[in-house]
Enzyme design. Structure first.
Site, PDB file in Angstrom:
ATOM      1  N   HIS A 265      36.053  84.007  15.086  1.00  0.00           N
ATOM      2  CA  HIS A 265      35.107  85.093  14.861  1.00  0.00           C
ATOM      3  C   HIS A 265      35.814  86.339  14.294  1.00  0.00           C
ATOM      4  O   HIS A 265      35.435  86.865  13.248  1.00  0.00           O
ATOM      5  CB  HIS A 265      34.407  85.438  16.181  1.00  0.00           C
ATOM      6  N   GLU A 266      36.854  86.769  14.998  1.00  0.00           N
ATOM      7  CA  GLU A 266      37.540  87.998  14.567  1.00  0.00           C
ATOM      8  C   GLU A 266      38.240  87.791  13.224  1.00  0.00           C
ATOM      9  O   GLU A 266      38.243  88.683  12.379  1.00  0.00           O
ATOM     10  CB  GLU A 266      38.527  88.480  15.632  1.00  0.00           C
ATOM     11  N   HIS A 269      35.800  88.396  10.518  1.00  0.00           N
ATOM     12  CA  HIS A 269      35.702  89.818  10.153  1.00  0.00           C
ATOM     13  C   HIS A 269      36.884  90.218   9.267  1.00  0.00           C
ATOM     14  O   HIS A 269      36.728  90.930   8.277  1.00  0.00           O
ATOM     15  CB  HIS A 269      35.770  90.690  11.418  1.00  0.00           C
ATOM     16  N   GLU A 295      28.891  91.070  10.782  1.00  0.00           N
ATOM     17  CA  GLU A 295      28.640  90.017  11.775  1.00  0.00           C
ATOM     18  C   GLU A 295      28.233  88.713  11.112  1.00  0.00           C
ATOM     19  O   GLU A 295      28.523  87.631  11.618  1.00  0.00           O
ATOM     20  CB  GLU A 295      27.548  90.458  12.760  1.00  0.00           C
TER      21      GLU A 295
END
Ligand code: ZN
Length: 500
Positions: A265-266, A269, A295
């Protein structure tokens, strides 16, 4: 003044402001990863001094006149600068509505808040966080009053800050579609009474988890020359231009997949920020366009790519060899079902892809009440618990697992949570288009995600703040935001997995 000189003067101011932003980027990074509890009182004094110095520039006549003059001559500027000046002018007009003293005082509150929150969470002591939370909520209520317009009032002002154009009315519509379509599906799956597999309840050595997350950085083609992964209470990404992008992770020895999906997820980003066009460095357009678009990217990697069988067909053997004792009898198919296990659970960040938006709905309903002032700070936990019962059918055992679980409110981020759900929906719409353009099953199965990165860079990442989400979606998919792709995606995926 001639235009060239005016632009040069603007760029000079811009570099001053970016230097302050860079300082606070590094300070925040340090606060959230390294700094010890005892250092926070002193740093809050110096941080509020930095805010004061920055305001000396951004509230100076020279700066205000420069931006205003450029704004009055927009048609003479090149395309990129035009977009930037429009944005900067808009932010300037907004910021002038908020008294300087209040902003400085608020910085001081915020600089201690995350520390107070994290201790309160650790000790299950909501009462010790409540006075700080009240100060933050009160500021946000005043802030929304300062910025209100004929069209936007109350919570709408804050929603609009995170995702321009979004209001309660639009979010209510979006969430009610999700409620109508997703809640029954969750109920059907729950009725199957499938149990979580036993093998998941083992200990998974944290150093080995770290080793696997390091491997994932390579899978995602994250260049370690420009970023790193550290630890923090709550995983996050923080970047400054395309050359310095950092992520954090959190490891639990009894939860194997938590750190894996947080890392993906990170890094999602981070890939967005790394993929910005280089020309956006040293401008106010670096980073990304909105929170929801950000997101959409992190969740695209986390869910749409990394919760597929094709992705794990490639990477599961590596994980299995790292945790041979625990996973030797767990097949790829078992693992795939486990990472898509649907369960009404307490913690948002550990929630599965399907129930995730229900957690967001709780926070959205809470924020509406908090910002519109209908709820006393001492009653927040009670309301939180009530909403969890209503949407997820759960009883909350304590505040650590309840209202204290997220850092966002300690950071003053009201209006942020709903963008998580909206982002997932943007991602599903992009995915629908990606499937038209390439064989995704083959691409997700490749040794690394180079092709996914390249596609998203072309459609989304390169633009940074140059385009709005609507412009990006129209250019990439040929239509405006349409939540039907998200609902369809979820229904198709989970009906297949659960044979419904
Ligand atoms: Zn995120």
């Amino acid at each position: 003044m001639n235009l060239e000189k005016l632009i040069a003067r603007y760029k000079d101011y811009r570099l001053d402001i970016l230097a302050f932003n860079f300082a606070s980027y590094l300070i925040n990074w340090d606060s959230d990863t390294e700094a010890k509890a005892g250092s926070f009182d002193d740093r809050s004094v110096l941080e509020s001094r930095l805010t004061k110095l920055e305001l000396k520039i951004t509230r100076s006549k020279g700066y205000i006149n420069t931006v205003t003059e450029l704004y009055n001559n927009l048609e003479l500027l090149d395309e990129d600068l035009k977009i930037e000046i429009k944005k900067v002018y808009k932010d300037l007009v907004k910021s002038l509505k908020v008294p300087k003293e209040e902003l400085i005082a608020y910085t001081k509150v915020l600089s201690k808040a995350s520390q107070i929150w994290s201790e309160a969470k650790l000790n299950n002591d909501y009462a010790s966080f409540a006075p700080t939370l009240k100060q933050i909520v009160d500021f946000n209520i005043r802030y929304s009053k300062y910025l209100e317009t004929d069209k936007l009032k109350g919570y709408d002002v804050l929603l609009n800050e995170f995702e321009e154009g979004m209001t309660k009315e639009k979010y209510d519509e979006f969430f009610s579609l999700l409620k109508q379509e997703i809640v029954p599906l969750v109920k059907k799956i729950n009725a199957l009474k499938i149990k979580k597999p036993e093998w998941a309840n083992q200990e998974f050595d944290i150093n080995k988890q770290k080793e696997f997350c390091d491997y994932l950085m390579d899978v995602m083609c994250f260049d370690k020359n420009y970023g790193l992964m550290k630890e923090s209470e709550h995983p996050f990404t923080s970047g400054f231009g395309t050359h310095d992008v950092r992520v954090t992770n959190h490891y639990y020895s009894n939860l194997l997949i938590s750190s894996i999906f947080s890392a993906i997820h990170e890094l999602g980003h981070a890939t967005y920020e790394r993929g910005n066009a280089e020309k956006l460095n040293f401008t106010f357009l670096q980073g990304g366009t909105t929170m929801a678009m950000h997101e959409s990217q992190s969740r695209f990697y986390e869910n749409i790519v990394a919760r597929t069988k094709e992705f794990w067909a490639r990477h599961y053997p590596k994980l299995q060899s790292l945790f041979f004792d625990q996973l030797k009898d767990v097949t790829l198919d078992d693992f795939y079902h486990y990472i898509n296990f649907v369960e009404c659970s307490l913690i948002r960040t550990e929630a599965d892809e399907l129930t995730y938006s229900l957690h967001i709905m709780v926070r959205y309903e809470m924020e509406k009440m908090m910002i519109e002032g209908h709820l006393d700070v001492n009653d927040y936990p009670k309301m939180w618990n009530k909403l969890y019962k209503e949407y997820l059918g759960l009883d909350i055992p304590n505040d650590t697992l309840g209202i204290l679980q997220d850092v966002h409110w300690a950071g003053g981020d009201f209006g942020y949570f709903p963008t998580y759900a909206l982002g997932s929906a943007y991602g599903a719409q992009l995915y629908h288009q990606m499937k038209n353009e390439m064989d995704v099953k083959e691409v997700f199965n490749e040794p690394n995600l180079k092709k996914v990165n390249a596609w998203l860079k072309e459609k989304v990442h390169q633009y940074g703040g140059l385009k709005t989400p609507e412009e990006i979606l129209i250019k990439a998919t040929g239509e405006k935001f349409n939540p039907k792709y998200y609902v369809e995606y979820l229904k198709n995926k989970f009906s297949l997995i659960y044979n419904l």
